[in-house]
Structure formats: structure tokens, C-alpha cells
Design an enzyme around this catalytic site. Structure first.
Site, PDB file in Angstrom:
ATOM      1  N   ASN A  10      36.047  29.720  39.484  1.00 33.19           N
ATOM      2  CA  ASN A  10      37.165  29.249  39.824  1.00 33.19           C
ATOM      3  C   ASN A  10      37.692  28.042  38.925  1.00 33.19           C
ATOM      4  OD1 ASN A  10      40.237  29.091  40.375  1.00 33.19           O
ATOM      5  ND2 ASN A  10      39.646  27.830  42.260  1.00 33.19           N
ATOM      6  N   LYS A  12      39.968  26.381  38.185  1.00 32.84           N
ATOM      7  CA  LYS A  12      41.207  25.514  38.606  1.00 32.84           C
ATOM      8  C   LYS A  12      42.063  25.505  37.515  1.00 32.84           C
ATOM      9  CE  LYS A  12      38.622  24.014  42.322  1.00 32.84           C
ATOM     10  NZ  LYS A  12      38.317  23.886  43.704  1.00 32.84           N
ATOM     11  N   HIS A  94      43.888  30.594  48.432  1.00 25.02           N
ATOM     12  CA  HIS A  94      43.599  29.405  48.272  1.00 25.02           C
ATOM     13  C   HIS A  94      43.392  27.895  48.848  1.00 25.02           C
ATOM     14  CE1 HIS A  94      40.556  25.932  46.165  1.00 25.02           C
ATOM     15  NE2 HIS A  94      39.535  26.634  45.812  1.00 25.02           N
ATOM     16  N   GLU A  96      43.640  24.934  48.420  1.00 25.57           N
ATOM     17  CA  GLU A  96      44.637  24.071  47.341  1.00 25.57           C
ATOM     18  C   GLU A  96      45.759  24.142  47.588  1.00 25.57           C
ATOM     19  OE1 GLU A  96      40.329  22.556  44.358  1.00 25.57           O
ATOM     20  OE2 GLU A  96      42.363  23.933  43.927  1.00 25.57           O
ATOM     21  N   GLY A 170      34.867  20.896  46.902  1.00 23.28           N
ATOM     22  CA  GLY A 170      34.660  19.884  45.734  1.00 23.28           C
ATOM     23  C   GLY A 170      34.615  18.078  45.742  1.00 23.28           C
ATOM     24  N   SER A 210      31.589  23.134  46.867  1.00 21.14           N
ATOM     25  CA  SER A 210      30.407  22.646  46.122  1.00 21.14           C
ATOM     26  C   SER A 210      29.306  23.415  46.208  1.00 21.14           C
ATOM     27  CB  SER A 210      30.324  21.176  47.481  1.00 21.14           C
ATOM     28  OG  SER A 210      31.416  20.107  47.007  1.00 21.14           O
TER      29      SER A 210
END
Length: 247
Positions: A10, A12, A94, A96, A170, A210
Site C-alpha cells: 500500500n 498510500k 483501511h 486511515e 507506521g 510496520s
């Protein structure tokens, strides 16, 4: 039949034409484990660029899709448009988008159903916040997120479930192999009791949060971890090492 290992990247909101071409060139030239299914999700502006230049066998996913086939929905992309452009996958749910865009379980379920109905495969993202984990609500949270989708679709053959603890995305923090395996096993148990034993046996449950070239091999050895959804590391050459985690 064993579940095929799956690694998604991904990107992003990262990348330029040049940097994405460089990533694609590196993937095209790399020796990748032929037993691993690989799907990358660049920003929507670069979906066609990726699809045009990636070698056969590496698929492309959108990072988002809308739950209507067409109409006055400024800024959105439909499953039909993605399919028409040769894009076979999309992400939904997701964290986010859940957190920043305020997407609720019902809307994510509706988008997932629209994607499936439109002929796409879906990487369905679920996961808990740190507060929810510390309150021992992890399994309740992820199964509630899954149930919203189960209420709208019974066929899970084109869904890959991505468990991504929000606190690990992240941040550099990674769930231990034991923590990740425990949640994956509970998700599989839920699939068996709620959808079917066949769905539980065949649905790939991948881990995100991560993931990097240093921790991927230990995670990949767990019985219920069927691959990874990789964020930042998918922009780096080390993504190849993650794809080859089972090789």
C-alpha cells in the site's frame, strides 16, 4: 489445499511518476517467490501507469472504491471503472480512512459489497486502536468490523482479510508474533462459526503494521498468518525480501 501466501503493498499518498516507475522496474527485475501472490496499491492517479508497466503476475489494487456504480459523486471511483481499467483489486476499510475520513463499518461493508458485485477482489482491513487493545476489546472490535461485511455478503472467496492493529501502523511498533497469531486464529474461528468452515479454511488473513524485512520471516511462520499488507516498506527495495518471506 494450502492457502496461497499473499503480499500487498500500500503506497498510500506517496510517489511520483518517476519513483513509481523505479519501484515497478525493481519489482519487474526481481526474483520473486512464484508461490506468493503480489498486489500493489499506488495512488489512484498512477493505477494505469502501474498496470501498464508491471510484469504479468503482479496485480494492481485501488486504495479506495465507492459504493455506487456511477453518478454525481465528485472525487470517487467506482468498481466498474476500476474493472474497465484492468484493475482487479481494491482496499476497503483501511484505518486511515476509518479514522481520518470517518468511514463507519456499514459504509465500508457497502463499499466491499459494491466492489465484489463489480467483479473486484477486496483486501478488507480491520484492526483495533491501542486504547481498545489495552481494554481487552481487540477481538470484539475486529469481529464487529467483520460482521458488518458479513451482513451484506456471504461469499468471501474474493476477500483477503488484513488485520492491522492501528497502534502498529507506521509507528515502528509491531505486534509480537504471538499477538498477531492469536488475533488471526480468532478471526479464523469467527469465520468458521459465522460464515462457514470452507470460508475459514480458504480465506487468507494477512498482517499489517510496520512489517519489514527484519520481522517478516518470523511472522510468516505462524499458522494463521497468510501474508502481509505492507505500507512504507513497499516503497523500498526491501519489499522484495518481504515478498520472499516464505521462500
Amino acid at each position: 489445499m494450502a492457502r496461497q501466501f499473499f503480499v500487498g503493498g500500500n503506497y498510500k499518498m506517496n510517489g511520483t511518476i518517476k519513483s513509481i516507475q523505479d519501484i515497478i522496474h525493481h519489482l519487474n527485475d526481481a526474483k520473486l517467490d512464484p508461490k506468493t501472490e503480489v498486489v500493489v496499491a499506488p495512488p489512484s492517479l498512477y493505477l494505469l501507469l502501474a498496470r501498464e508497466h508491471l510484469r504479468q503476475g503482479i496485480e494492481v489494487a485501488a486504495q479506495n472504491v465507492f459504493d455506487k456504480p456511477n453518478g454525481a459523486f465528485t472525487g470517487e471511483i467506482s468498481a466498474e471503472q476500476l474493472k474497465d481499467s484492468g484493475i482487479g483489486w481494491t482496499l476497503t476499510g483501511h484505518s486511515e480512512r476509518r479514522v481520518i475520513m470517518g468511514e463507519q463499518d456499514g459504509f465500508i461493508a457497502s463499499k466491499t459489497k459494491a466492489a465484489l458485485d463489480g467483479g473486484l477482489n477486496v483486501i478488507l482491513c480491520i484492526g483495533e486502536t491501542l486504547e481498545q487493545r489495552e481494554s481487552n476489546k481487540t477481538i470484539s472490535v475486529v469481529t464487529t468490523q467483520l460482521k458488518a461485511v458479513a451482513d451484506q455478503t456471504k461469499d468471501w472467496s474474493k476477500i483477503v482479510v488484513a488485520y492491522e492493529p492501528v497502534w502498529a501502523i507506521g509507528t515502528g511498533k509491531v505486534a509480537t508474533t504471538e499477538q498477531a497469531q492469536e488475533v488471526h486464529a480468532e478471526i479464523r474461528k469467527w469465520l468458521s462459526s459465522t460464515i462457514s468452515k470452507e470460508a475459514a479454511d480458504n480465506t487468507r488473513i494477512i498482517y499489517g503494521g510496520s512489517v519489514n524485512e527484519k520481522n517478516c520471516r518470523d511472522l510468516a511462520q505462524q499458522a494463521d498468518i497468510d501474508g502481509f499488507l505492507v505500507g512504507g516498506a513497499s516503497l523500498k527495495p526491501a519489499f522484495v525480501d518481504i515478498i520472499n518471506a516464505k521462500a
